[in-house]
Design a protein around this motif. Structure first.
Motif, PDB file in Angstrom:
ATOM      1  N   LEU A 168       0.814  -1.220   0.000  1.00  0.00           N
ATOM      2  CA  LEU A 168       0.000   0.000   0.000  1.00  0.00           C
ATOM      3  C   LEU A 168       0.846   1.267   0.000  1.00  0.00           C
ATOM      4  O   LEU A 168       0.495   2.251  -0.666  1.00  0.00           O
ATOM      5  N   VAL A 169       1.958   1.270   0.724  1.00  0.00           N
ATOM      6  CA  VAL A 169       2.832   2.448   0.706  1.00  0.00           C
ATOM      7  C   VAL A 169       3.468   2.594  -0.673  1.00  0.00           C
ATOM      8  O   VAL A 169       3.547   3.704  -1.209  1.00  0.00           O
ATOM      9  N   GLU A 189       3.442  -9.756 -16.951  1.00  0.00           N
ATOM     10  CA  GLU A 189       3.485  -8.375 -16.448  1.00  0.00           C
ATOM     11  C   GLU A 189       4.257  -8.323 -15.136  1.00  0.00           C
ATOM     12  O   GLU A 189       4.036  -9.136 -14.235  1.00  0.00           O
ATOM     13  N   ALA A 190       5.145  -7.339 -15.020  1.00  0.00           N
ATOM     14  CA  ALA A 190       5.993  -7.224 -13.839  1.00  0.00           C
ATOM     15  C   ALA A 190       5.311  -6.492 -12.686  1.00  0.00           C
ATOM     16  O   ALA A 190       5.742  -6.619 -11.544  1.00  0.00           O
ATOM     17  N   HIS A 191       4.270  -5.732 -12.940  1.00  0.00           N
ATOM     18  CA  HIS A 191       3.629  -4.917 -11.900  1.00  0.00           C
ATOM     19  C   HIS A 191       2.128  -5.155 -11.898  1.00  0.00           C
ATOM     20  O   HIS A 191       1.580  -5.784 -12.798  1.00  0.00           O
ATOM     21  N   GLY A 192       1.467  -4.608 -10.876  1.00  0.00           N
ATOM     22  CA  GLY A 192       0.013  -4.651 -10.846  1.00  0.00           C
ATOM     23  C   GLY A 192      -0.594  -5.669  -9.905  1.00  0.00           C
ATOM     24  O   GLY A 192      -1.793  -5.922  -9.956  1.00  0.00           O
ATOM     25  N   ARG A 193       0.206  -6.249  -9.010  1.00  0.00           N
ATOM     26  CA  ARG A 193      -0.307  -7.287  -8.118  1.00  0.00           C
ATOM     27  C   ARG A 193      -0.532  -6.822  -6.687  1.00  0.00           C
ATOM     28  O   ARG A 193      -0.976  -7.597  -5.843  1.00  0.00           O
ATOM     29  N   GLY A 194      -0.237  -5.564  -6.393  1.00  0.00           N
ATOM     30  CA  GLY A 194      -0.322  -5.065  -5.019  1.00  0.00           C
ATOM     31  C   GLY A 194      -1.682  -5.269  -4.380  1.00  0.00           C
ATOM     32  O   GLY A 194      -1.794  -5.867  -3.304  1.00  0.00           O
ATOM     33  N   LEU A 241      -4.065  -7.140  -5.423  1.00  0.00           N
ATOM     34  CA  LEU A 241      -4.408  -8.560  -5.471  1.00  0.00           C
ATOM     35  C   LEU A 241      -3.859  -9.264  -4.225  1.00  0.00           C
ATOM     36  O   LEU A 241      -4.536 -10.097  -3.611  1.00  0.00           O
ATOM     37  N   ILE A 242      -2.651  -8.907  -3.835  1.00  0.00           N
ATOM     38  CA  ILE A 242      -2.052  -9.450  -2.612  1.00  0.00           C
ATOM     39  C   ILE A 242      -2.861  -9.002  -1.401  1.00  0.00           C
ATOM     40  O   ILE A 242      -3.174  -9.803  -0.515  1.00  0.00           O
ATOM     41  N   VAL A 243      -3.220  -7.731  -1.354  1.00  0.00           N
ATOM     42  CA  VAL A 243      -4.038  -7.210  -0.253  1.00  0.00           C
ATOM     43  C   VAL A 243      -5.365  -7.969  -0.190  1.00  0.00           C
ATOM     44  O   VAL A 243      -5.812  -8.383   0.880  1.00  0.00           O
ATOM     45  N   ASP A 244      -5.987  -8.165  -1.341  1.00  0.00           N
ATOM     46  CA  ASP A 244      -7.266  -8.864  -1.406  1.00  0.00           C
ATOM     47  C   ASP A 244      -7.166 -10.298  -0.885  1.00  0.00           C
ATOM     48  O   ASP A 244      -8.089 -10.803  -0.256  1.00  0.00           O
ATOM     49  N   GLN A 245      -6.033 -10.938  -1.126  1.00  0.00           N
ATOM     50  CA  GLN A 245      -5.860 -12.327  -0.702  1.00  0.00           C
ATOM     51  C   GLN A 245      -5.503 -12.458   0.779  1.00  0.00           C
ATOM     52  O   GLN A 245      -5.927 -13.413   1.426  1.00  0.00           O
ATOM     53  N   ALA A 251     -10.673   7.345  -7.532  1.00  0.00           N
ATOM     54  CA  ALA A 251     -11.201   6.568  -8.650  1.00  0.00           C
ATOM     55  C   ALA A 251     -10.115   5.752  -9.357  1.00  0.00           C
ATOM     56  O   ALA A 251     -10.420   4.819 -10.089  1.00  0.00           O
ATOM     57  N   ARG A 252      -8.853   6.066  -9.111  1.00  0.00           N
ATOM     58  CA  ARG A 252      -7.764   5.348  -9.774  1.00  0.00           C
ATOM     59  C   ARG A 252      -7.399   4.039  -9.075  1.00  0.00           C
ATOM     60  O   ARG A 252      -6.626   3.252  -9.599  1.00  0.00           O
ATOM     61  N   VAL A 253      -7.938   3.801  -7.884  1.00  0.00           N
ATOM     62  CA  VAL A 253      -7.640   2.570  -7.153  1.00  0.00           C
ATOM     63  C   VAL A 253      -8.501   1.456  -7.733  1.00  0.00           C
ATOM     64  O   VAL A 253      -9.723   1.549  -7.756  1.00  0.00           O
ATOM     65  N   ARG A 254      -7.841   0.416  -8.219  1.00  0.00           N
ATOM     66  CA  ARG A 254      -8.605  -0.705  -8.772  1.00  0.00           C
ATOM     67  C   ARG A 254      -7.807  -1.993  -8.641  1.00  0.00           C
ATOM     68  O   ARG A 254      -6.575  -2.001  -8.723  1.00  0.00           O
ATOM     69  N   LEU A 255      -8.525  -3.053  -8.431  1.00  0.00           N
ATOM     70  CA  LEU A 255      -7.939  -4.379  -8.340  1.00  0.00           C
ATOM     71  C   LEU A 255      -7.694  -4.889  -9.755  1.00  0.00           C
ATOM     72  O   LEU A 255      -8.615  -4.927 -10.568  1.00  0.00           O
ATOM     73  N   ARG A 256      -6.444  -5.217 -10.051  1.00  0.00           N
ATOM     74  CA  ARG A 256      -6.087  -5.717 -11.382  1.00  0.00           C
ATOM     75  C   ARG A 256      -5.763  -7.194 -11.303  1.00  0.00           C
ATOM     76  O   ARG A 256      -5.413  -7.713 -10.253  1.00  0.00           O
ATOM     77  N   ARG A 257      -5.838  -7.837 -12.418  1.00  0.00           N
ATOM     78  CA  ARG A 257      -5.424  -9.230 -12.550  1.00  0.00           C
ATOM     79  C   ARG A 257      -4.416  -9.280 -13.701  1.00  0.00           C
ATOM     80  O   ARG A 257      -4.770  -9.592 -14.827  1.00  0.00           O
ATOM     81  N   PRO A 258      -3.153  -8.924 -13.403  1.00  0.00           N
ATOM     82  CA  PRO A 258      -2.148  -8.851 -14.469  1.00  0.00           C
ATOM     83  C   PRO A 258      -1.813 -10.225 -15.036  1.00  0.00           C
ATOM     84  O   PRO A 258      -1.932 -11.257 -14.360  1.00  0.00           O
TER      85      PRO A 258
END
Length: 151
Positions: A56-57, A105-110, A112-116, A94-101
Motif C-alpha cells: 500500500l505504501v 506483467e511485472a507490476h500490478g499485483r499489489g 491482489l495481494i491485499v485482497d488475498q 477513482a484510480r484505485v482498482r484491483l487488477r489481474r495482471p
C-alpha cells in the motif's frame, strides 16, 4: 474488497507515520509499524501485515500526485479485536482498482495481494484529501479492551 464491519467499536489509534513519497519510505513504514505494535502482541501474522503495508505504501508513492510537496500518511488502529491500517496519499480515489495482471506483467499485483491476505480492504476519499486505502485483520488482538468505568 468487502464492507467495513467494525463500525460498532470505537477506533483506537495505535500509531501514525508521515513519510515522503520516496522508496526509502517503504522499509521505514515497515520498521515503524513493527516497533509501535511490538508491545501489542498481535495475534495475526506480522509478516502478512508488513507485506500489506509495503504494497500500500508503494502504491501510494507510485500513484499519489500533487502539485507541490506531498506526503504519504500511514495510520494504524485497534478496532475491537481487529487491526485496521490506512494509507493516505493525494491521488484520486477513482484510480484505485484491483487488477489481474498477466503472467508476463511485472507490476500490478499489489491490491491482489491485499485482497488475498487481508480479511477486509477498501479504498475511497481520504479525510486528509486524496485517497485512502485500508486493510483490516480480524482477531488481530486476543481480546477486546474493556471500556473504562462509567461516570
Amino acid at each position: 474488497m468487502t464492507d467495513r464491519r467494525d463500525d460498532e467499536a470505537e477506533p483506537e489509534r495505535l500509531g501514525r507515520l508521515v513519510l515522503p513519497p520516496d522508496r526509502e519510505s517503504v522499509p521505514r513504514a515497515r520498521r515503524w509499524f513493527r516497533k509501535f505494535t511490538a508491545h501489542e502482541a498481535l495475534a495475526c501474522s506480522m509478516d502478512d501485515c508488513l507485506l500489506l503495508i509495503s504494497e500500500l505504501v508503494t502504491n501510494a508513492i507510485v500513484y499519489g500526485e500533487a502539485e507541490g510537496l506531498w506526503r504519504v500518511r500511514v495510520e494504524w488502529y485497534r478496532v475491537g479485536t481487529s487491526l485496521r491500517v490506512e494509507v493516505h496519499n493525494p491521488g484520486f480515489p477513482a484510480r484505485v482498482r484491483l487488477r489481474r495482471p498477466g503472467a508476463g506483467e511485472a507490476h500490478g499485483r499489489g491490491l491482489l495481494i491485499v485482497d488475498q491476505l487481508a480479511d477486509e480492504w477498501w479504498s475511497g476519499p481520504s479525510a486528509h484529501g486524496g485517497t485512502v486505502v485500508a486493510f483490516v485483520m480480524h482477531k488481530a488482538f486476543a481480546e477486546q479492551r474493556q471500556a473504562g468505568p462509567g461516570i
